[in-house]
Design a protein around this motif. Structure first.
Motif, mmCIF file in Angstrom:
data_model
loop_
_atom_site.group_PDB
_atom_site.id
_atom_site.type_symbol
_atom_site.label_atom_id
_atom_site.label_comp_id
_atom_site.label_asym_id
_atom_site.label_seq_id
_atom_site.Cartn_x
_atom_site.Cartn_y
_atom_site.Cartn_z
ATOM 1 N N UNK B 231 5.481 13.704 -3.874
ATOM 2 C CA UNK B 231 4.928 14.879 -3.180
ATOM 3 C C UNK B 231 5.494 15.099 -1.778
ATOM 4 N N UNK B 232 6.022 14.027 -1.163
ATOM 5 C CA UNK B 232 6.536 14.070 0.222
ATOM 6 C C UNK B 232 5.440 14.383 1.244
ATOM 7 N N UNK B 233 4.187 14.168 0.864
ATOM 8 C CA UNK B 233 3.098 14.415 1.817
ATOM 9 C C UNK B 233 2.918 13.178 2.710
ATOM 10 N N UNK B 234 2.966 13.334 4.049
ATOM 11 C CA UNK B 234 2.861 12.178 4.959
ATOM 12 C C UNK B 234 1.574 11.377 4.769
ATOM 13 N N UNK B 235 0.521 12.032 4.301
ATOM 14 C CA UNK B 235 -0.751 11.334 4.075
ATOM 15 C C UNK B 235 -0.560 10.110 3.189
ATOM 16 N N UNK B 315 3.801 -19.834 -5.600
ATOM 17 C CA UNK B 315 4.878 -19.582 -4.632
ATOM 18 C C UNK B 315 5.578 -18.256 -4.942
ATOM 19 N N UNK B 316 5.885 -18.041 -6.236
ATOM 20 C CA UNK B 316 6.579 -16.802 -6.626
ATOM 21 C C UNK B 316 5.700 -15.591 -6.301
ATOM 22 N N UNK B 317 4.418 -15.701 -6.617
ATOM 23 C CA UNK B 317 3.512 -14.582 -6.333
ATOM 24 C C UNK B 317 3.438 -14.319 -4.827
ATOM 25 N N UNK B 318 3.289 -15.399 -4.047
ATOM 26 C CA UNK B 318 3.164 -15.253 -2.587
ATOM 27 C C UNK B 318 4.442 -14.622 -2.016
ATOM 28 N N UNK B 319 5.592 -15.170 -2.408
ATOM 29 C CA UNK B 319 6.865 -14.666 -1.877
ATOM 30 C C UNK B 319 7.079 -13.203 -2.300
ATOM 31 N N UNK B 320 6.762 -12.911 -3.558
ATOM 32 C CA UNK B 320 6.914 -11.530 -4.049
ATOM 33 C C UNK B 320 6.042 -10.563 -3.260
ATOM 34 N N UNK B 321 4.837 -11.002 -2.963
ATOM 35 C CA UNK B 321 3.923 -10.149 -2.186
ATOM 36 C C UNK B 321 4.450 -9.928 -0.773
ATOM 37 N N UNK B 322 4.931 -11.004 -0.143
ATOM 38 C CA UNK B 322 5.455 -10.872 1.230
ATOM 39 C C UNK B 322 6.627 -9.885 1.240
ATOM 40 N N UNK B 323 7.532 -10.044 0.282
ATOM 41 C CA UNK B 323 8.738 -9.190 0.252
ATOM 42 C C UNK B 323 8.349 -7.723 0.051
ATOM 43 N N UNK B 324 7.556 -7.459 -0.978
ATOM 44 C CA UNK B 324 7.255 -6.056 -1.293
ATOM 45 C C UNK B 324 6.344 -5.411 -0.240
ATOM 46 N N UNK B 325 5.368 -6.157 0.246
ATOM 47 C CA UNK B 325 4.469 -5.572 1.254
ATOM 48 C C UNK B 325 5.218 -5.311 2.562
ATOM 49 N N UNK B 326 6.112 -6.247 2.938
ATOM 50 C CA UNK B 326 6.888 -6.040 4.174
ATOM 51 C C UNK B 326 7.788 -4.817 4.030
ATOM 52 N N UNK B 327 8.394 -4.640 2.851
ATOM 53 C CA UNK B 327 9.253 -3.478 2.635
ATOM 54 C C UNK B 327 8.446 -2.176 2.701
ATOM 55 N N UNK B 328 7.247 -2.213 2.126
ATOM 56 C CA UNK B 328 6.395 -1.014 2.175
ATOM 57 C C UNK B 328 5.985 -0.701 3.619
ATOM 58 N N UNK B 329 5.771 -1.756 4.418
ATOM 59 C CA UNK B 329 5.391 -1.521 5.821
ATOM 60 C C UNK B 329 6.551 -0.969 6.631
ATOM 61 N N UNK B 330 7.763 -1.306 6.219
ATOM 62 C CA UNK B 330 8.945 -0.827 6.948
ATOM 63 C C UNK B 330 9.161 0.670 6.714
ATOM 64 N N UNK B 331 8.601 1.165 5.629
ATOM 65 C CA UNK B 331 8.805 2.585 5.298
ATOM 66 C C UNK B 331 8.275 3.462 6.441
ATOM 67 N N UNK B 332 9.104 4.374 6.973
ATOM 68 C CA UNK B 332 8.630 5.218 8.076
ATOM 69 C C UNK B 332 7.547 6.187 7.629
ATOM 70 N N UNK B 333 6.560 6.360 8.498
ATOM 71 C CA UNK B 333 5.494 7.323 8.219
ATOM 72 C C UNK B 333 5.777 8.578 9.039
ATOM 73 N N UNK B 334 6.045 9.704 8.403
ATOM 74 C CA UNK B 334 6.366 10.925 9.157
ATOM 75 C C UNK B 334 5.261 11.262 10.168
ATOM 76 N N UNK B 335 5.674 11.598 11.371
ATOM 77 C CA UNK B 335 4.701 11.996 12.392
ATOM 78 C C UNK B 335 4.230 10.860 13.262
ATOM 79 N N UNK B 336 4.749 9.628 12.982
ATOM 80 C CA UNK B 336 4.371 8.488 13.832
ATOM 81 C C UNK B 336 5.636 7.932 14.475
ATOM 82 N N UNK B 337 5.489 7.316 15.684
ATOM 83 C CA UNK B 337 6.697 6.820 16.359
ATOM 84 C C UNK B 337 7.322 5.659 15.605
#
Lengths: 202, 337
Positions: B231-235, B315-337
Motif C-alpha cells: 500500500x505504501x502507507x507510512x502508517x 540458538x537458530x530461533x534467537x539468531x533468526x529473530x535478531x536478524x529479521x527484527x533488526x532488519x525491520x527496524x532499519x527500514x525507514x519510516x516515511x515522515x520520521x528523521x
C-alpha cells in the motif's frame, strides 16, 4: 506408566527425602509449607527465620540496598548513553535489584521494616537517576547549600513526570511493588513431628 | 442472625479416617492419596492421548497429576520423568520421536497448502479465544485508551494487537507443552504478560515458550511490512517499526524477558555465537537497542551456562529473530528523521 498405582503414595525403600539436606528421613518428619523436612533441617529453618532481626541485620540490609540502588541509578544513565533510550522499564530492574539486595542483607528474612526500606530505597534510586541529566543541563555552579533543594527537586521528579506520563507512573509502581514483594515476610507453616505408619497390608 | 459455620481446619482421610490437613495430598497415617480418583482419571486421559499420538494432551494430563501428588513420592518422580521425556520429544524430535499426532497426520494428507490452512485456522481460533477472556479484553481496552491519547486510535489499535499477538505466541507454546496459562493481561505503558500455571520441566521447554512470543510478534511485524510494501502507507511502516522494536527489546537476556528464557537453554559457545550475531547486526544497522541486547548477551556468555549440552534450535530461533527484527527496524519510516 502402567505400573503406577494411585491409591497410596509410595516413598520407596529409602522413605521420604528431606527437601533441605536431600537425605532419607529416618522416622518422624516435619511438613513445612507442604514439603517434608528432617528434624535437623526443620530446627535450622526455625532458627534462621525465628527471633527478631538485630541492628546488624538492618545495617547490612541498608548497606546492600543503598549499593543496589546506586547501581540501579547508574544503569539508567549508562543505558541512555549507550542506546539513546531512557527506558522507564528500568524502574522494575531497580526494584528487583534493591529488593534482592535488602533481602540478602537481612539474611533472607523479610518483614514490614525491610519492605518499607526496600521501597524507599527503590524510589530514591529512581529519583536520583535523573541527577546526571540535571547536572549536565545546569551551569555547573552547584554548591553544598544546593544539596537540599536539589534532593527535594529530584525526589519530586518521579511524581511530576508520572503525572505527565501515566506510563512512567505505572512502571515506577511496578518497580516499587517488586521491591515490596522481594522483602515480604516468609510464612512458614510447620507441622510435626509426623509419625508415618507402615502401609496397611492389602 | 445465625453465625456462619466455622471453616474446617482439618479433613478426614477417606481410607483410614485419620485427621489430615485440608490441603494435604496424602494421609500421613496410611499414605492414601487424597486425589486418587482424579489421578486415575488423569492417567486414563494420558493413556488415551498416548494411543491417539497427542503428546500435548499427554503432557497436559500428567502435569495436572503432578500437582495432586506429594513431591517426594515415587509416583511424582515417575510422572515427572515422563513429562521431561515427552517434553524433550517436542523440543528435540530426533532424540525421541513422538507418535505422529492427529494434526500432523492430517497435514501429511493435505500437503503444504493444507498445513498452511490448518495453521491459520487453529492459530486464528486461538487468537480469538484469548479475546474471549474478560481480563484480557478489558485490560486491552484500557491499554488501547491510553495509547489512543498519545498516538491516535489507528496506531494504538495496531500497537495493542501487535502486543496481543506476541503474548498469544507464548500461550500457543505453553499449550503445545500441555501447560495451562492465564489469559494475557495488559498493563498500559508496560506491555502485557501471561503466566503459566504449572512449572516448566526443562530449559529447552522454557526457551521455546520464551521465544514463542517474539516469533509470533515477528509474524505480525512482517504482516505489517507486507501491507506497507503493497500500500505504501507510512502508517504500516511505523507499525512494522514499533512491532519490531518491542520484540527486539524482549530478546534482552535479562530478568524475565524472553531473551533470558532462551539463554537458559544455550551453552557458553552458543551464547557467544548469539552475541556475535547481535554484533554483526549492530554493525549493519547501527540500531542502539542492539547494543543493550549485545552487552547483556556477552555478560551471559561469561556467566556459567548450566545446560552444557546446549540447544541449537533455540540458538537458530534467537539468531533468526535478531536478524529479521533488526532488519525491520532499519527500514525507514516515511515522515520520521
Amino acid at each position: 506408566m502402567d505400573e503406577l498405582q494411585f491409591d497410596r503414595a509410595e516413598f520407596g525403600t529409602a522413605g521420604r527425602i528431606c527437601t533441605g539436606c536431600q537425605q532419607p528421613i529416618a522416622g518422624d518428619y516435619y511438613d513445612i509449607n507442604g514439603t517434608p523436612f528432617c528434624a535437623a533441617c526443620t530446627s535450622a529453618i526455625r532458627q534462621a527465620h525465628g527471633g527478631t532481626p538485630g541492628g546488624a541485620d538492618f545495617a547490612r540490609a541498608l548497606g546492600a540496598g543503598v549499593g543496589a540502588g546506586a547501581v540501579g541509578s547508574a544503569l539508567y544513565y549508562v543505558i541512555e548513553r549507550i542506546s539513546g533510550y531512557r527506558l522507564s522499564i528500568l524502574a522494575i530492574a531497580v526494584g528487583f535489584l534493591v529488593g534482592r539486595a535488602v533481602r540478602w542483607g537481612a539474611g533472607g528474612r523479610g518483614g514490614l521494616l525491610y519492605q518499607v526500606l526496600a521501597v524507599v530505597l527503590t524510589y530514591v534510586a529512581i529519583a536520583f537517576s535523573w541527577l546526571p541529566i540535571v547536572l549536565e543541563k545546569s551551569d555547573g555552579s552547584f554548591g553544598v547549600g544546593d544539596l537540599v533543594p536539589l534532593s527535594a527537586f529530584l525526589l519530586a521528579l518521579p511524581i511530576r513526570i508520572g503525572l505527565e506520563s501515566p506510563f512512567a507512573l505505572v512502571v515506577i509502581g511496578i518497580g516499587l511493588w517488586e521491591a515490596w514483594k522481594f522483602t515480604a515476610p516468609v510464612s512458614l507453616a510447620i507441622r510435626g513431628p509426623i509419625t508415618t505408619m507402615p502401609p496397611a497390608a492389602p | 442472625m445465625t453465625p456462619p459455620p466455622p471453616v474446617p481446619t482439618t479433613a478426614r482421610c477417606p481410607q483410614c479416617g485419620a485427621a489430615i490437613e485440608p490441603t494435604a495430598l496424602s494421609c500421613d497415617a496410611c499414605q492414601a492419596l487424597v486425589h486418587a480418583d482424579r489421578l486415575k482419571a488423569l492417567a486414563a486421559t494420558a493413556r488415551a492421548a498416548e494411543t491417539a499420538g497427542d503428546v500435548s494432551a499427554q503432557l497436559e494430563a500428567w502435569r495436572v497429576a503432578l500437582t495432586l501428588l506429594p513431591p517426594g513420592s515415587s509416583q511424582y518422580r515417575s510422572i515427572h520423568e515422563r513429562v521431561v521425556s515427552l517434553s524433550r520429544s517436542l523440543t528435540n524430535p530426533s532424540a525421541a520421536p513422538p507418535a505422529t499426532s492427529a494434526g500432523s497426520r492430517a497435514a501429511t494428507w493435505t500437503g503444504a497448502i493444507g498445513t498452511a490452512v490448518l495453521f491459520l485456522v487453529t492459530k486464528g481460533k486461538l487468537l480469538l479465544l484469548g479475546l474471549s477472556k474478560g481480563s484480557t479484553f478489558f485490560s486491552m481496552l484500557a491499554a488501547l485508551g491510553v495509547y489512543w491519547t498519545l498516538w491516535g486510535w489507528k496506531f494504538a489499535l495496531g500497537f495493542v494487537l501487535s502486543i496481543y499477538i506476541h503474548e498469544m505466541g507464548h500461550v500457543a507454546a505453553l499449550r503445545r507443552f500441555g501447560v495451562a496459562a492465564t489469559a494475557p493481561m495488559f498493563i498500559p505503558g508496560f506491555g502485557a504478560f501471561i503466566r503459566g500455571k504449572q512449572p516448566l520441566a526443562t530449559v529447552q521447554e522454557e526457551a521455546r515458550v520464551g521465544l514463542g512470543g517474539p516469533i509470533w510478534g515477528l509474524a505480525a511485524a512482517v504482516g505489517c511490512f507486507l501491507i506497507y510494501v503493497t500500500t505504501k502507507q507510512p502508517f504500516w511502516a511505523a507499525l512494522t517499526h514499533a512491532g519490531a522494536m518491542i520484540n527486539l527489546f524482549n530478546l534482552m537476556p535479562i530478568w524475565q524477558l524472553d531473551g533470558d528464557h532462551a539463554f537458559k537453554a544455550l551453552n557458553r559457545t552458543e551464547r557467544w555465537i548469539a552475541a556475535a550475531v547481535i554484533g554483526v547486526m549492530f554493525a549493519f544497522t547501527t540500531e542502539g537497542l542492539l547494543i543493550l541486547v549485545g552487552i547483556l548477551a556477552v555478560v551471559q556468555a561469561f556467566r556459567d551456562a548450566p545446560n552444557v549440552e546446549g540447544d541449537r534450535t533455540a540458538l537458530i530461533q534467537f539468531a533468526g529473530l535478531v536478524i529479521t527484527l533488526a532488519l525491520l527496524m532499519k527500514m525507514p519510516v516515511p515522515g520520521t528523521p
